[in-house]
Design a protein around this motif. Structure first.
Motif, PDB file in Angstrom:
ATOM      1  N   SER A  10     -18.283  42.261  14.255  1.00 24.99           N
ATOM      2  CA  SER A  10     -17.302  42.533  13.196  1.00 24.99           C
ATOM      3  C   SER A  10     -16.611  41.278  12.693  1.00 24.99           C
ATOM      4  N   HIS A  11     -16.828  40.160  13.379  1.00 24.13           N
ATOM      5  CA  HIS A  11     -15.995  38.975  13.164  1.00 24.13           C
ATOM      6  C   HIS A  11     -16.713  37.883  12.388  1.00 24.13           C
ATOM      7  N   ASN A  12     -15.987  37.276  11.437  1.00 24.53           N
ATOM      8  CA  ASN A  12     -16.540  36.174  10.638  1.00 24.53           C
ATOM      9  C   ASN A  12     -16.287  34.861  11.374  1.00 24.53           C
ATOM     10  N   ASP A  13     -17.084  34.640  12.393  1.00 23.79           N
ATOM     11  CA  ASP A  13     -16.936  33.482  13.264  1.00 23.79           C
ATOM     12  C   ASP A  13     -17.109  32.165  12.504  1.00 23.79           C
ATOM     13  N   LYS A  14     -18.010  32.167  11.565  1.00 27.67           N
ATOM     14  CA  LYS A  14     -18.296  30.950  10.790  1.00 27.67           C
ATOM     15  C   LYS A  14     -17.087  30.513   9.972  1.00 27.67           C
ATOM     16  N   LEU A  15     -16.436  31.442   9.307  1.00 33.25           N
ATOM     17  CA  LEU A  15     -15.259  31.121   8.498  1.00 33.25           C
ATOM     18  C   LEU A  15     -14.097  30.671   9.375  1.00 33.25           C
ATOM     19  N   LEU A  16     -13.934  31.310  10.526  1.00 37.36           N
ATOM     20  CA  LEU A  16     -12.863  30.918  11.446  1.00 37.36           C
ATOM     21  C   LEU A  16     -13.050  29.478  11.917  1.00 37.36           C
ATOM     22  N   LYS A  17     -14.248  29.139  12.338  1.00 36.72           N
ATOM     23  CA  LYS A  17     -14.512  27.780  12.816  1.00 36.72           C
ATOM     24  C   LYS A  17     -14.351  26.750  11.700  1.00 36.72           C
ATOM     25  N   LYS A  18     -14.759  27.105  10.503  1.00 29.10           N
ATOM     26  CA  LYS A  18     -14.597  26.200   9.353  1.00 29.10           C
ATOM     27  C   LYS A  18     -13.112  25.934   9.091  1.00 29.10           C
ATOM     28  N   ILE A  38     -10.587  26.211  11.283  1.00 31.47           N
ATOM     29  CA  ILE A  38     -10.044  25.413  12.389  1.00 31.47           C
ATOM     30  C   ILE A  38     -10.455  23.950  12.251  1.00 31.47           C
ATOM     31  N   ASN A  39     -11.707  23.723  11.955  1.00 30.56           N
ATOM     32  CA  ASN A  39     -12.216  22.353  11.828  1.00 30.56           C
ATOM     33  C   ASN A  39     -11.498  21.597  10.719  1.00 30.56           C
ATOM     34  N   ASN A  40     -11.235  22.278   9.619  1.00 30.57           N
ATOM     35  CA  ASN A  40     -10.535  21.647   8.497  1.00 30.57           C
ATOM     36  C   ASN A  40      -9.128  21.206   8.907  1.00 30.57           C
ATOM     37  N   ILE A  41      -8.457  22.040   9.685  1.00 32.21           N
ATOM     38  CA  ILE A  41      -7.109  21.692  10.143  1.00 32.21           C
ATOM     39  C   ILE A  41      -7.147  20.536  11.140  1.00 32.21           C
ATOM     40  N   LEU A  42      -8.111  20.560  12.040  1.00 34.83           N
ATOM     41  CA  LEU A  42      -8.218  19.491  13.031  1.00 34.83           C
ATOM     42  C   LEU A  42      -8.500  18.138  12.376  1.00 34.83           C
ATOM     43  N   ILE A  43      -9.257  18.143  11.289  1.00 38.85           N
ATOM     44  CA  ILE A  43      -9.606  16.899  10.603  1.00 38.85           C
ATOM     45  C   ILE A  43      -8.476  16.414   9.696  1.00 38.85           C
ATOM     46  N   ASN A  44      -7.931  17.341   8.892  1.00 44.88           N
ATOM     47  CA  ASN A  44      -6.979  16.957   7.850  1.00 44.88           C
ATOM     48  C   ASN A  44      -5.513  17.174   8.218  1.00 44.88           C
ATOM     49  N   LYS A  45      -5.258  17.935   9.285  1.00 43.37           N
ATOM     50  CA  LYS A  45      -3.899  18.253   9.713  1.00 43.37           C
ATOM     51  C   LYS A  45      -3.091  18.945   8.619  1.00 43.37           C
ATOM     52  N   GLU A  46      -3.790  19.675   7.758  1.00 48.36           N
ATOM     53  CA  GLU A  46      -3.110  20.451   6.734  1.00 48.36           C
ATOM     54  C   GLU A  46      -4.001  21.603   6.280  1.00 48.36           C
ATOM     55  N   VAL A  47      -3.385  22.571   5.632  1.00 51.00           N
ATOM     56  CA  VAL A  47      -4.118  23.712   5.101  1.00 51.00           C
ATOM     57  C   VAL A  47      -3.382  24.202   3.860  1.00 51.00           C
ATOM     58  N   ASN A  48      -4.138  24.608   2.848  1.00 52.75           N
ATOM     59  CA  ASN A  48      -3.541  25.037   1.581  1.00 52.75           C
ATOM     60  C   ASN A  48      -3.362  26.544   1.473  1.00 52.75           C
ATOM     61  N   TYR A  49      -4.044  27.284   2.328  1.00 48.87           N
ATOM     62  CA  TYR A  49      -3.950  28.740   2.264  1.00 48.87           C
ATOM     63  C   TYR A  49      -4.370  29.326   3.614  1.00 48.87           C
ATOM     64  N   SER A  50      -4.047  30.591   3.777  1.00 51.29           N
ATOM     65  CA  SER A  50      -4.442  31.287   5.001  1.00 51.29           C
ATOM     66  C   SER A  50      -4.961  32.671   4.633  1.00 51.29           C
ATOM     67  N   TYR A  51      -5.558  33.336   5.614  1.00 50.77           N
ATOM     68  CA  TYR A  51      -6.149  34.646   5.381  1.00 50.77           C
ATOM     69  C   TYR A  51      -5.310  35.726   6.062  1.00 50.77           C
ATOM     70  N   LYS A  52      -5.301  36.917   5.457  1.00 48.64           N
ATOM     71  CA  LYS A  52      -4.600  38.056   6.038  1.00 48.64           C
ATOM     72  C   LYS A  52      -5.458  39.302   5.862  1.00 48.64           C
ATOM     73  N   TYR A  53      -5.874  39.889   6.998  1.00 51.65           N
ATOM     74  CA  TYR A  53      -6.731  41.059   6.946  1.00 51.65           C
ATOM     75  C   TYR A  53      -5.885  42.335   6.933  1.00 51.65           C
ATOM     76  N   ASP A  54      -6.221  43.248   6.003  1.00 54.32           N
ATOM     77  CA  ASP A  54      -5.539  44.529   5.873  1.00 54.32           C
ATOM     78  C   ASP A  54      -6.387  45.590   6.570  1.00 54.32           C
ATOM     79  N   PHE A  55      -5.915  46.108   7.701  1.00 50.34           N
ATOM     80  CA  PHE A  55      -6.694  47.070   8.483  1.00 50.34           C
ATOM     81  C   PHE A  55      -6.813  48.425   7.802  1.00 50.34           C
ATOM     82  N   ILE A  56      -5.892  48.758   6.933  1.00 49.26           N
ATOM     83  CA  ILE A  56      -5.958  50.042   6.234  1.00 49.26           C
ATOM     84  C   ILE A  56      -6.946  49.971   5.074  1.00 49.26           C
ATOM     85  N   LYS A  57      -6.841  48.904   4.265  1.00 44.43           N
ATOM     86  CA  LYS A  57      -7.738  48.750   3.114  1.00 44.43           C
ATOM     87  C   LYS A  57      -9.055  48.078   3.488  1.00 44.43           C
TER      88      LYS A  57
END
Length: 201
Positions: free
Chosen positions: A59-67, A69-88
């Motif tokens: 059920s899990h998008n492992d590839k997107l999660l690792k991407k 995390i890797n972006n944060i570890l390299i750049n120490k910043e992030v422009n957006y985040s994800y939020k999953y809606d369990f109802i929708k």
């Protein structure tokens, strides 16, 4: 960068602990593995017919999660985040920039799968091993309030999720550079902060 991994079965207090640590740590960013579920027609179909779908790796998008995390570890910043809606059963993108990230917290039931991925980094693995009945009570209260589930359905799903997580926990190996803290009761924040200060550079 300090990396804190929080793992434990559903209802063990992973999200609550992450929020408490975030309030104590400067330049901190939290990633929840719950926000990286797969979406789309195939995923929605599987969630209806595959038992305990959301507790299984399929059920899990492992590839997107690792991407992410890797972006944060390299750049120490992030422009957006994800939020999953369990109802929708869909993911929203929340645009909010975080810079100079010095503390990265990753929490959720799929964090053990990340240990190999971050094995070359120093990290603190926090394992929450609370009593099953305590976790179950928390889950059916949360599911009723946030996801509209009946108590009976929530308890049935929790028991299956518990067995899946415990089976996975038995097979995990911490072979990287990480340190471990295990809590069988609600974790002590000061103990965690002291461990971060002493053991992770």
């Amino acid at each position: 960068m300090k990396i804190i991994i929080i793992t434990g079965p559903s209802g063990s207090g992973k999200t609550s602990l992450a929020k408490k640590l975030m309030a104590k740590l400067e330049n901190c960013h939290v990633i929840s593995t719950d926000d990286f579920y797969r979406t789309g027609k195939i995923s929605n179909l599987l969630s209806k017919f595959l038992e305990s779908y959301f507790d299984k790796q399929i059920s899990h998008n492992d590839k997107l999660l690792k991407k992410t995390i890797n972006n944060i570890l390299i750049n120490k910043e992030v422009n957006y985040s994800y939020k999953y809606d369990f109802i929708k059963k869909r993911t929203e993108i929340i645009y909010m920039k975080s810079t100079n990230i010095n503390n990265l917290i990753i929490e959720g039931i799929f964090t053990l799968e990340l240990l190999k991925f971050i094995s070359t980094y120093d990290y603190l693995l926090i394992r929450l091993k609370l009593n099953k009945d305590i976790c179950m009570k928390r889950i059916y209260e949360r599911d009723h309030n946030e996801r509209g589930k009946s108590k009976k359905k929530s308890i049935e799903e929790f028991k299956k999720a518990w067995d899946i997580y415990k089976k996975k926990e038995k097979s995990y190996q911490n072979n990287g550079l990480g340190k471990e803290l295990i809590f069988k009761k609600d974790p002590n924040i000061n103990t965690i902060l002291q461990n971060l200060s002493n053991n992770i550079q």
